[in-house]
Write an enzyme that holds these catalytic residues in place. Structure first.
Site, short mmCIF file in Angstrom:
data_model
loop_
_atom_site.label_atom_id
_atom_site.label_comp_id
_atom_site.label_asym_id
_atom_site.label_seq_id
_atom_site.Cartn_x
_atom_site.Cartn_y
_atom_site.Cartn_z
N ASP A 61 16.71 -36.70 -4.67
CA ASP A 61 15.94 -35.95 -3.71
C ASP A 61 16.02 -36.57 -2.43
OD1 ASP A 61 13.44 -37.43 -3.03
OD2 ASP A 61 13.82 -38.04 -5.35
N ASP A 75 13.31 -36.83 -0.51
CA ASP A 75 12.00 -37.10 -0.13
C ASP A 75 11.19 -35.97 0.57
OD1 ASP A 75 10.01 -39.03 -0.61
OD2 ASP A 75 10.14 -39.68 1.66
#
Ligand SMILES: CSC[C@H]1O[C@H](OP(=O)(O)O)[C@H](O)[C@@H]1O
Ligand SMILES: Nc1ncnc2[nH]cnc12
Length: 308
Positions: free
Chosen positions: A222, A224
């Site tokens: 991801d 974040d």
């Protein structure tokens, strides 16, 4: 399966893999034992599976437990590292699912970190050397450069998938279990962080105290919450871990192929770390200040330590 296997293994095991989120086991190896050692720091996160590859034993440990029941701050890192060392392990490859703090590190890319910034909050037990035996190890370079070189070379195992293996990077290790705020995420970027997780510490520090060669391999799941795309959540992490499990497995397999060939070399036996922590411990606490239990703990890590 674990319960049908013997709970003992009579040869030293030099190599270990610690699996993180989404990597609770590694397939394609022959399981020959499931060990449940007890250490002065308690029992490890999960039974330690002994797997064989081309006749070489490899220990595998699931960091968050068999059912991912341990939060990052609950992982018994001291028991994990001490138990692995007591089996003969001198080299650890540790996997971690991480958030990316850089545009160029895309979800599914891998990073071989060479630095850590500690953002844990002092709530995790983080040293073997306390309670009446003091030791200060060097930690300027928290990972093992020779293992990193092996992993970097194995990046070719994923060629063709558009997945990049970034050869260096700084891991921010945060406390969790909640993810970062947007302000924190941006601050970590300004600090030069490449990726973020909740597991690099105290694992890497304890490995150094135990004189083990330790290298983490990070897999980005991801961006974040600093990025303009969706903010991280658990479903996103698991989705990317799943999507990329083929690459993770190819990379583990390539790294283990290479390390198994080097099973009895000074590199895998971590001869370059031998004595580093023991030297740091021996000269600090004068005999009259040493606590018997703390001395026994050190003895567990380094049998014969107090004899000479
Ligand atoms: C489920 S997202 C947060 C969790 O994932 C990473 O685990 P690991 O390093 O064991 O792969 C991260 O460090 C957090 O513990
Ligand atoms: N964004 C993130 N922050 C902390 N740990 C993570 N593990 C995977 N993604 C993460």
């Amino acid at each position: 399966m674990a319960s049908a296997l013997p709970n003992h293994f009579d040869r030293p095991v030099h190599l270990a893999v610690i699996g993180g989120t989404g990597l609770g086991k590694i397939d394609g190896y022959v399981p020959v034992a499931a060990l449940t050692p007890t250490t002065p720091w308690g029992t490890p996160s999960s039974p330690i599976m002994i797997l064989e590859h081309a006749g070489v034993p490899i220990a595998f440990l699931a960091r968050h437990g068999l059912h991912h029941q341990l939060a990052p701050h609950e992982v018994p890192a001291r028991a994990n590292i001490a138990a692995l060392r007591s089996l003969g392990v001198r080299t650890i490859i540790a996997f971690s699912a991480v958030g990316s703090l850089r545009e160029e590190i895309k979800p599914m890319d891998f990073v071989v970190p060479d630095q850590i910034i500690d953002r844990t909050k002092g709530i995790r037990p983080f040293t073997f050397f306390e309670g009446g035996v003091v030791g200060h190890v060097g930690f300027a370079d928290p990972f093992d450069a020779s293992l990193a070189a092996v992993v970097q070379k194995c990046g070719a195992a994923m060629r063709g998938d558009g997945v990049v293996l970034h050869p260096t990077g700084t891991v921010i290790c945060m406390e969790g279990p909640a993810f970062s705020t947007r302000a924190e995420s941006n601050m970590y970027r300004a600090w030069g962080g490449s990726v973020i997780n909740m597991s690099a510490l105290p694992e890497a520090k304890l490995a150094r105290e135990a004189e083990l060669a330790y290298q983490m391999i990070c897999m980005a799941t991801d961006y974040d919450c600093w990025h303009t795309t969706e903010d991280v959540d658990v479903a996103m992490v698991m989705k990317y871990m799943d999507a990329n499990s083929k690459n993770a497995k190819n990379l583990v397999a390539a790294v283990l192929d290479e390390l198994c060939k080097l099973e009895n070399t000074d590199m895998v036996l971590a001869k370059h770390w031998e004595g580093s922590a023991q030297g740091a411990v021996k000269f600090m606490t004068k005999p009259e200040g040493r606590d018997p239990q703390a001395m026994k703990n050190v003895e567990y890590l380094f049998p014969g330590f107090w004899e000479n």
